[in-house]
Write an enzyme that holds these catalytic residues in place. Structure first.
Site, PDB file in Angstrom:
ATOM      1  N   GLU A  42       0.794  -1.231   0.047  1.00 40.05           N
ATOM      2  CA  GLU A  42       0.043  -0.066  -0.027  1.00 40.05           C
ATOM      3  C   GLU A  42       0.877   1.174  -0.110  1.00 40.05           C
ATOM      4  O   GLU A  42       1.806   1.695   0.915  1.00 40.05           O
ATOM      5  CB  GLU A  42      -1.004   0.052   1.334  1.00 40.05           C
ATOM      6  CG  GLU A  42      -1.908   1.235   1.089  1.00 40.05           C
ATOM      7  CD  GLU A  42      -2.822   1.330   2.283  1.00 40.05           C
ATOM      8  OE1 GLU A  42      -3.618   2.010   2.411  1.00 40.05           O
ATOM      9  OE2 GLU A  42      -3.253   0.118   2.759  1.00 40.05           O
ATOM     10  N   LYS A  76      -8.491  -1.227   1.005  1.00 42.36           N
ATOM     11  CA  LYS A  76      -9.721  -1.868   2.032  1.00 42.36           C
ATOM     12  C   LYS A  76     -10.627  -2.830   1.385  1.00 42.36           C
ATOM     13  O   LYS A  76     -11.182  -2.300   0.360  1.00 42.36           O
ATOM     14  CB  LYS A  76     -10.368  -0.497   2.285  1.00 42.36           C
ATOM     15  CG  LYS A  76     -11.364  -0.556   3.535  1.00 42.36           C
ATOM     16  CD  LYS A  76     -10.618  -1.013   4.785  1.00 42.36           C
ATOM     17  CE  LYS A  76      -9.656  -0.305   5.459  1.00 42.36           C
ATOM     18  NZ  LYS A  76      -9.237  -0.540   6.913  1.00 42.36           N
TER      19      LYS A  76
END
Length: 397
Positions: free
Chosen positions: A209, A225
């Protein structure tokens, strides 16, 4: 030990650099020339300390709108930068929560590197065989599930919309932890795979990420997410899940707001929404949000705006951090912070998810997930275990 301020170390020996974002062509021809360690008990603003320390050692990032240039023939190459989640909370004036289980690991590390023509020596083999003992979790599955229910109750009261809960586990070890942490950094899909170490501590990161980067003159963040097993059925389930998509969009909105604080007016945009990508044995949903930096934006203001990352805190961020401080029994240590590279021409920091740290004779690992009103406690406990499983297996060797 009593501390009166950040520790600065000069003229350290040559090493092979494995920090995420470091220029690939330079990694074997660098020498460490300066290092800053800071902990929250030292006082001061870690974001400002980082920017000023970098500038004092030839990496000036006080205006990210000015294009820089990396010259492998120049002395300075750039610097590794690590900032803990606790340091990010500190910059917001919010409680970082429970104490870190890794007290020797600083909350801010800046390591400056210069180019050298000397080849990097091969490190000697470890004399003690690597052994990893059994993992001990800091909370039971029942306690984790109870924390999920507490977040759901806070959502029902209107205190928060979403909160990310993170659990911790530790295992005793013997031997040198750095090869095991380097194996972790090599996991498939680890866009920010890398290691960093100092006196009495080491960390390894397998994060996919992007917390914040500057790409083609724009600020870029890629929040992740939403997670499912990396099977065809898991991919279909993730794409079809209204709960996961709603949770994801909330974080995208939070990241848009964070960037808007330091962006040119009207320049924030969502370049990609809910793209499903693979990390090890998991599918994950990722979006890309970008913005043009405001005139004169420096590194310190950017770090204050985006740290700690929205995908590992929740919305609203300050209220979510208060929930985290109240519910998590152990500090986040090396996890949920920032790790990457700052150079004259680049800024690329990953979010330290999928991250382990060695401190003394214990190896530490964190994993969790975002909680919304629709969250099922048992499913959230299972998701955190699924994220930690490949890391535990790899670290065992």
């Amino acid at each position: 030990m009593t501390r009166n301020g950040p520790d600065v170390v000069e003229a350290l020996p040559q090493v092979e650099v494995d920090t995420p974002g470091a220029p690939p062509g330079c990694r074997r021809r660098l020498v460490e020339t300066a290092r800053l360690h800071w902990s929250a008990t030292d006082g001061g603003d870690p974001a400002d300390l980082a920017q000023r320390f970098l500038a004092a050692h030839g990496v000036t990032r006080d205006d990210l709108t000015r294009p820089g240039r990396h010259d492998p023939d120049d002395a300075v190459c750039g610097a590794a930068l690590y900032l803990s989640a606790a340091a990010g909370a500190y910059t917001l004036g919010v409680s970082p929560g429970a104490p870190s289980p890794t007290p020797t690991l600083p909350d801010l590390v800046v390591v400056v590197y210069h180019h050298t023509d000397r080849p990097t020596p091969t490190p000697p083999p470890a004399h003690t065989r690597w052994r990893l003992g059994p993992w001990r979790d800091s909370w039971t599955p029942a306690a984790h599930a109870a924390a999920v229910d507490a977040v759901r109750a806070a959502i029902a009261r209107g205190d928060v919309y979403q909160t990310n809960l993170v659990g911790h586990a530790a295992a005793p070890y013997t031997g040198d932890p750095r090869p095991a942490l380097a194996r972790l950094a090599a996991l498939p899909g680890a866009r920010y795979g890398g290691t960093l170490h100092g006196p009495g501590w080491a960390l390894g990161c397998a994060s996919p990420e992007t917390l914040i980067a500057v790409e083609h003159g724009r600020l870029v963040t890629r929040p992740i997410k939403g997670t499912r097993p990396a099977t065809p059925a898991g991919r279909r389930e993730l794409l079809a899940s209204a709960k996961e998509r709603a949770e994801h969009v909330m974080i995208v909105d939070l990241e848009r707001n964070d960037l808007a604080r330091v962006a040119r007016t009207g320049s924030v945009r969502v370049d990609e929404l809910f793209a499903v990508r693979r990390w090890c044995d998991l599918w994950q949903a990722e979006s890309t949000v970008s913005a043009a930096p405001a005139d004169g934006l420096g590194l310190a203001d950017l770090l204050r705006a985006v740290c700690p990352g929205g995908s590992v805190t929740g919305a609203p961020k300050r209220a979510a951090l208060a929930q985290i401080a109240a519910l998590e029994p152990v500090g986040r240590g090396a996890s949920m912070g920032a790790l990457g590279w700052v150079g004259p021409d680049r800024l690329d920091l990953g979010l330290t998810i999928r991250t382990a740290a060695a401190d003394g004779d214990l190896l530490h690992l964190w994993a969790g997930g975002g909680i919304t009103w629709d969250s099922d406690p048992a499913a959230e406990v299972a998701e955190a275990a699924a994220k930690a499983a490949p890391i535990r297996a790899l670290l065992a060797g």
